[in-house]
Design a protein around this motif. Sequence first.
Motif, PDB file in Angstrom:
ATOM      1  N   LYS A 196     -34.613  -8.313  -6.900  1.00 18.77           N
ATOM      2  CA  LYS A 196     -33.318  -8.027  -6.295  1.00 18.77           C
ATOM      3  C   LYS A 196     -32.303  -7.509  -7.321  1.00 18.77           C
ATOM      4  O   LYS A 196     -31.502  -6.614  -7.016  1.00 18.77           O
ATOM      5  CB  LYS A 196     -32.774  -9.287  -5.630  1.00 18.77           C
ATOM      6  CG  LYS A 196     -31.400  -9.130  -4.983  1.00 18.77           C
ATOM      7  CD  LYS A 196     -30.995 -10.428  -4.295  1.00 18.77           C
ATOM      8  CE  LYS A 196     -29.599 -10.306  -3.685  1.00 18.77           C
ATOM      9  NZ  LYS A 196     -28.565 -10.168  -4.720  1.00 18.77           N
ATOM     10  N   ASN A 197     -32.318  -8.047  -8.527  1.00 17.86           N
ATOM     11  CA  ASN A 197     -31.260  -7.751  -9.490  1.00 17.86           C
ATOM     12  C   ASN A 197     -31.661  -6.829 -10.638  1.00 17.86           C
ATOM     13  O   ASN A 197     -30.783  -6.243 -11.280  1.00 17.86           O
ATOM     14  CB  ASN A 197     -30.725  -9.058 -10.097  1.00 17.86           C
ATOM     15  CG  ASN A 197     -30.079  -9.953  -9.064  1.00 17.86           C
ATOM     16  OD1 ASN A 197     -29.056  -9.617  -8.484  1.00 17.86           O
ATOM     17  ND2 ASN A 197     -30.687 -11.102  -8.815  1.00 17.86           N
ATOM     18  N   ARG A 225     -33.140  -1.867  -9.499  1.00 15.42           N
ATOM     19  CA  ARG A 225     -32.127  -1.025 -10.140  1.00 15.42           C
ATOM     20  C   ARG A 225     -32.752  -0.090 -11.168  1.00 15.42           C
ATOM     21  O   ARG A 225     -32.371   1.080 -11.276  1.00 15.42           O
ATOM     22  CB  ARG A 225     -31.079  -1.927 -10.804  1.00 15.42           C
ATOM     23  CG  ARG A 225     -29.986  -1.187 -11.544  1.00 15.42           C
ATOM     24  CD  ARG A 225     -28.910  -2.152 -11.996  1.00 15.42           C
ATOM     25  NE  ARG A 225     -29.444  -3.251 -12.778  1.00 15.42           N
ATOM     26  CZ  ARG A 225     -29.659  -3.189 -14.102  1.00 15.42           C
ATOM     27  NH1 ARG A 225     -29.380  -2.085 -14.767  1.00 15.42           N
ATOM     28  NH2 ARG A 225     -30.131  -4.227 -14.752  1.00 15.42           N
ATOM     29  N   GLY A 229     -33.515   2.870  -8.746  1.00 14.15           N
ATOM     30  CA  GLY A 229     -32.087   3.153  -8.688  1.00 14.15           C
ATOM     31  C   GLY A 229     -31.395   2.597  -7.468  1.00 14.15           C
ATOM     32  O   GLY A 229     -30.422   3.174  -6.990  1.00 14.15           O
ATOM     33  N   LEU A 230     -31.868   1.468  -6.943  1.00 12.50           N
ATOM     34  CA  LEU A 230     -31.274   0.850  -5.761  1.00 12.50           C
ATOM     35  C   LEU A 230     -30.910  -0.601  -6.047  1.00 12.50           C
ATOM     36  O   LEU A 230     -31.553  -1.263  -6.862  1.00 12.50           O
ATOM     37  CB  LEU A 230     -32.242   0.900  -4.575  1.00 12.50           C
ATOM     38  CG  LEU A 230     -32.718   2.276  -4.111  1.00 12.50           C
ATOM     39  CD1 LEU A 230     -33.788   2.127  -3.045  1.00 12.50           C
ATOM     40  CD2 LEU A 230     -31.559   3.107  -3.590  1.00 12.50           C
ATOM     41  N   ARG A 231     -29.876  -1.077  -5.360  1.00 10.32           N
ATOM     42  CA  ARG A 231     -29.504  -2.486  -5.475  1.00 10.32           C
ATOM     43  C   ARG A 231     -28.781  -2.906  -4.204  1.00 10.32           C
ATOM     44  O   ARG A 231     -28.055  -2.119  -3.599  1.00 10.32           O
ATOM     45  CB  ARG A 231     -28.604  -2.715  -6.696  1.00 10.32           C
ATOM     46  CG  ARG A 231     -28.280  -4.189  -6.959  1.00 10.32           C
ATOM     47  CD  ARG A 231     -27.641  -4.380  -8.310  1.00 10.32           C
ATOM     48  NE  ARG A 231     -26.390  -3.650  -8.445  1.00 10.32           N
ATOM     49  CZ  ARG A 231     -25.620  -3.711  -9.524  1.00 10.32           C
ATOM     50  NH1 ARG A 231     -26.005  -4.435 -10.566  1.00 10.32           N
ATOM     51  NH2 ARG A 231     -24.497  -3.024  -9.577  1.00 10.32           N
ATOM     52  N   TRP A 232     -28.983  -4.152  -3.788  1.00  8.51           N
ATOM     53  CA  TRP A 232     -28.347  -4.654  -2.569  1.00  8.51           C
ATOM     54  C   TRP A 232     -27.951  -6.115  -2.777  1.00  8.51           C
ATOM     55  O   TRP A 232     -28.490  -6.798  -3.633  1.00  8.51           O
ATOM     56  CB  TRP A 232     -29.315  -4.555  -1.380  1.00  8.51           C
ATOM     57  CG  TRP A 232     -30.487  -5.497  -1.486  1.00  8.51           C
ATOM     58  CD1 TRP A 232     -31.687  -5.266  -2.095  1.00  8.51           C
ATOM     59  CD2 TRP A 232     -30.548  -6.845  -0.984  1.00  8.51           C
ATOM     60  NE1 TRP A 232     -32.491  -6.357  -2.011  1.00  8.51           N
ATOM     61  CE2 TRP A 232     -31.826  -7.347  -1.328  1.00  8.51           C
ATOM     62  CE3 TRP A 232     -29.669  -7.665  -0.286  1.00  8.51           C
ATOM     63  CZ2 TRP A 232     -32.226  -8.628  -0.993  1.00  8.51           C
ATOM     64  CZ3 TRP A 232     -30.064  -8.948   0.045  1.00  8.51           C
ATOM     65  CH2 TRP A 232     -31.338  -9.417  -0.301  1.00  8.51           C
ATOM     66  N   GLU A 287     -26.118  -0.216  -3.040  1.00 10.32           N
ATOM     67  CA  GLU A 287     -25.798   0.723  -4.112  1.00 10.32           C
ATOM     68  C   GLU A 287     -26.999   1.627  -4.370  1.00 10.32           C
ATOM     69  O   GLU A 287     -28.134   1.163  -4.407  1.00 10.32           O
ATOM     70  CB  GLU A 287     -25.436  -0.006  -5.406  1.00 10.32           C
ATOM     71  CG  GLU A 287     -24.106  -0.735  -5.361  1.00 10.32           C
ATOM     72  CD  GLU A 287     -23.775  -1.388  -6.686  1.00 10.32           C
ATOM     73  OE1 GLU A 287     -22.633  -1.844  -6.844  1.00 10.32           O
ATOM     74  OE2 GLU A 287     -24.666  -1.447  -7.558  1.00 10.32           O
ATOM     75  N   ARG A 314     -28.016   5.010  -6.994  1.00 13.16           N
ATOM     76  CA  ARG A 314     -27.599   5.889  -8.078  1.00 13.16           C
ATOM     77  C   ARG A 314     -27.626   7.332  -7.629  1.00 13.16           C
ATOM     78  O   ARG A 314     -28.572   7.787  -6.999  1.00 13.16           O
ATOM     79  CB  ARG A 314     -28.525   5.702  -9.283  1.00 13.16           C
ATOM     80  CG  ARG A 314     -28.333   4.383  -9.972  1.00 13.16           C
ATOM     81  CD  ARG A 314     -29.368   4.203 -11.048  1.00 13.16           C
ATOM     82  NE  ARG A 314     -29.195   2.923 -11.708  1.00 13.16           N
ATOM     83  CZ  ARG A 314     -30.058   2.409 -12.572  1.00 13.16           C
ATOM     84  NH1 ARG A 314     -31.155   3.076 -12.856  1.00 13.16           N
ATOM     85  NH2 ARG A 314     -29.832   1.256 -13.134  1.00 13.16           N
ATOM     86  N   TYR A 339     -34.029  -3.626   0.584  1.00 12.20           N
ATOM     87  CA  TYR A 339     -34.269  -2.346  -0.085  1.00 12.20           C
ATOM     88  C   TYR A 339     -34.537  -1.218   0.905  1.00 12.20           C
ATOM     89  O   TYR A 339     -34.191  -0.063   0.640  1.00 12.20           O
ATOM     90  CB  TYR A 339     -35.424  -2.477  -1.083  1.00 12.20           C
ATOM     91  CG  TYR A 339     -34.972  -3.004  -2.413  1.00 12.20           C
ATOM     92  CD1 TYR A 339     -34.112  -2.265  -3.218  1.00 12.20           C
ATOM     93  CD2 TYR A 339     -35.373  -4.258  -2.862  1.00 12.20           C
ATOM     94  CE1 TYR A 339     -33.681  -2.742  -4.434  1.00 12.20           C
ATOM     95  CE2 TYR A 339     -34.938  -4.757  -4.080  1.00 12.20           C
ATOM     96  CZ  TYR A 339     -34.099  -3.993  -4.859  1.00 12.20           C
ATOM     97  OH  TYR A 339     -33.659  -4.479  -6.063  1.00 12.20           O
ATOM     98  N   CYS A 366     -31.199  -0.303   2.035  1.00 15.00           N
ATOM     99  CA  CYS A 366     -30.516   0.366   0.926  1.00 15.00           C
ATOM    100  C   CYS A 366     -31.006   1.810   0.798  1.00 15.00           C
ATOM    101  O   CYS A 366     -30.213   2.729   0.604  1.00 15.00           O
ATOM    102  CB  CYS A 366     -30.778  -0.400  -0.364  1.00 15.00           C
ATOM    103  SG  CYS A 366     -29.773   0.121  -1.767  1.00 15.00           S
ATOM    104  N   LEU A 410     -22.770   5.478  -8.972  1.00 11.91           N
ATOM    105  CA  LEU A 410     -23.281   4.629  -7.904  1.00 11.91           C
ATOM    106  C   LEU A 410     -22.696   5.057  -6.587  1.00 11.91           C
ATOM    107  O   LEU A 410     -21.503   5.338  -6.500  1.00 11.91           O
ATOM    108  CB  LEU A 410     -22.932   3.158  -8.173  1.00 11.91           C
ATOM    109  CG  LEU A 410     -23.685   2.455  -9.295  1.00 11.91           C
ATOM    110  CD1 LEU A 410     -23.087   1.091  -9.526  1.00 11.91           C
ATOM    111  CD2 LEU A 410     -25.164   2.321  -8.975  1.00 11.91           C
TER     112      LEU A 410
END
Length: 213
Positions: free
Chosen positions: A78-79, A83, A87-90, A105, A107, A168, A171, A208
Motif C-alpha cells: 500500500k505505501n 508507488r 506510480g500509484l498510491r491510495w 494519487e 504520477r 489499486y 486508483c 502527482l
Amino acid sequence: MKQALVDDTEDVSLDFGNEEELAFRKAKIRHPVATFFHLFFRVSAIVTYVGCDWFSKSFVGCFVTVLLLLSFDFWSVKNVTGRLMVGLRWWNQIDEDGKSHWIFEARKVSPDMVAATEAEARVFWLGLIVCPMIWIVFFFSSLFSLKLKWLALVIAGISLQAANLYGYVLCKMGGESNISKVTASFLSQAVFQTACPSDFQKPGLEGLEIHKH
C-alpha cells in the motif's frame, strides 16, 4: 503523362533513443528491492500457511506468523511498492463528519525521467491479482474440509489483499466507483497493454495527480 519521381536518396531520421528506452522498459527492473518485497511477504504467508502442519504443531504460532506476514505485505504494498513500481498510491480517510473518502494519487508522465518498466508493472499486477485468488481457494478448502479454526486467518488474508487490489484498481481507473465499469475498463486496458505494449504509457516520476472520491 508525367509521373512524379520519388527521390530514394532522401534521408530518413531514425529515433534510436525511443527504441532503446522501450527495450529498457521491457527488460529492466529499476527497483529490485521493492519488487522482491512486493512478492516476498505475500508468498511467504501462503507458503507458511500451507506448511504449518508440517513445520510446527503450534496453531497459535502459525496463526501469528501468517498474520504478521499478511500485515507487513499490506503495509509495504500500500505505501511502498505501488508507488515505486507503478506510480500509484491510495488511502482511505475519515473526515470530521464521519464520512469515508478514498484518496488516489498517480504520477504524471514526465519526458525527462524514465517511467516504470513493463517488467515491474507485470510483476506488481500479477502478484496483486493471483495471491487473493489463492486465499479464496484456501477459504473453500478450509470450509469443505471442516478446518474451521483456520477460517479466521484465511478471511484476514482475503480481506487484506483484496483491499489492496480494490484500492489499486480504483486508483488506476482514476477513482471510478462503479465496480462493473472499473472491472471492464481494467480488463480491456490489460488486454490492450499485453497486445500493444509499445503503445501503452505508464506513469512517469514527476508530479502527482490526485483524485478524491
